[in-house]
Write an enzyme that holds these catalytic residues in place. Structure first.
Site: not given
Length: 387
Positions: A142, A275, A315
């Site tokens: 990520c 995040h 996400h």
């Protein structure tokens, strides 16, 4: 137009951001998507799956049919966003000065047979566009999008390139959704970053690419910057393939390195794109890390204003760091951040200010983008607002 006045190392070229583009579940225009974020819009909706999942919610692109082959979807998504970013910078994709650094988590590879290399998709895109150089490709889960920008900044800072197109793309696939459902990282309810009721993340797809350019090159052609990439730092906690180190040591190290490379202090930070994945462990790690990093507050003596975009975009895995870099630059430009979609009751002890229910204004010129990746890949990018 002058570059960032706070550049500490005059022997290293300034890194300007002279073009950028994104493709998201909320649209693709910079202003269009930013306005929708500020208005609190969300892109997550029910998406049917052939497999039983903890949640059928996901954020998908309206103009990229899910029934098409994942490899084709990755190509179309990347190619279009790349072309838009280069055009936004006033350049041609065939410009021989243009170097490319592309990131992803798995792209289409988990669902496609016959793939010979993890960087095939990058070479296919640059070849189809007629770009002059073979791409650099990377995958750090990520943090891939953030790390692509970090690598591009190093290429420019080291004098190895004048212009770098950096970013990442990731498409939603059945294997990714099934994997996160099986891991238990997928929320059974909704994505609520930093909320008392947070219980997991929901996936999305998207892409973002930014044109990084040396100040010398940008001035010579009269380019106007969105802002400056003034520092970057990364660290790996090496604890688990999926779970983060709960101490936050690696996040603190990455942010500290970014600030040191920028010649800045924590007290100068005005805004942070966190995040904000919505998983209880990731949110806890960020909470602990920011408490250690900003014990005395940030710009103007108040805690930095934090925001997060995954509640709106989903996400997007490898693309998330690049999307969030664009969001930080737009926030610095306008002095305002969007509300955190899905956040109603802030988790106990969160040390930063969070926008609830609507946009929030801030003052200051330094913004951070923080990404936490599977495998312990943690990266921080430091941006300065354009003058």
């Amino acid at each position: 137009m002058s570059g960032p006045p706070a550049a500490r190392d005059r022997e290293r070229p300034e890194v300007w951001v002279t073009g950028m583009a994104w493709s998201t579940a909320l649209g693709s225009g910079l202003r269009e998507v930013w306005d929708r974020l500020l208005g609190g819009a969300g892109g997550i909706r029910p998406v049917p799956s052939p497999h039983p999942l903890r949640n059928d919610g996901a954020a998908v692109l309206a103009d990229l049919p899910l029934e098409e082959d994942p490899r084709k979807r990755q190509h179309v998504l990347t190619r279009g966003t790349v072309a838009d970013a280069v055009a936004d910078a006033g350049l041609e994709v065939t410009d021989p000065r243009l170097r490319t650094v592309f990131g992803t988590s798995f792209a289409a590879h988990l669902d496609t047979t016959g793939v010979t290399s993890l960087d095939d998709w990058c070479a296919e895109v640059t070849g189809a566009l007629g770009m002059a150089h073979a791409p650099v490709s990377l995958t750090t889960a990520c943090s891939s999008g953030s790390d692509a920008l970090l690598v591009g900044a190093e290429l420019i800072g080291g004098g190895d390139a004048e212009i770098c197109l950096c970013g990442a793309a990731d498409v939603l696939t059945p294997a990714k959704r099934l994997g996160h459902s099986a891991l238990g990282t997928m929320s059974p309810t909704a994505l609520r970053a930093f909320d008392r009721a947070h219980d997991g993340t929901l996936l999305g797809e998207g892409a973002a690419f930014l044109v990084l350019e040396s100040g010398r090159s940008a001035r010579a052609r009269g380019a106007r910057p969105y802002g400056y990439l003034v520092g970057a730092g990364s660290a790996n906690d090496a604890v688990n393939t999926a779970a983060p180190d709960l101490s936050g040591d690696s996040v603190v190290a990455a942010v500290g390195r970014a600030l040191r490379s920028a010649g800045r202090s924590a007290a100068e930070v005005a805004v942070i794109n966190a995040h904000g994945s919505g998983t209880p462990v990731n949110d806890l790690v960020e909470c602990r890390s920011y408490a250690r990093l900003f014990p005395g507050g940030g710009a103007a003596g108040t805690p930095p204003l934090a925001f997060a975009t995954k509640g709106a975009f989903g996400h997007t895995l490898g693309a998330t760091g690049a999307l969030e870099a664009v969001a930080v630059l737009l926030a610095l430009r306008d002095g305002v951040v969007p509300p955190v979609h899905g956040l109603t009751n802030v988790m106990p002890g969160f040390p930063l200010r969070l926008p609830l229910g609507g946009p929030a204004a801030f003052e200051g010129r330094i913004g951070l983008s923080v990404t936490l990746g599977f495998g312990g890949f943690n990266t921080c990018l430091a941006f300065e607002a354009a003058r």
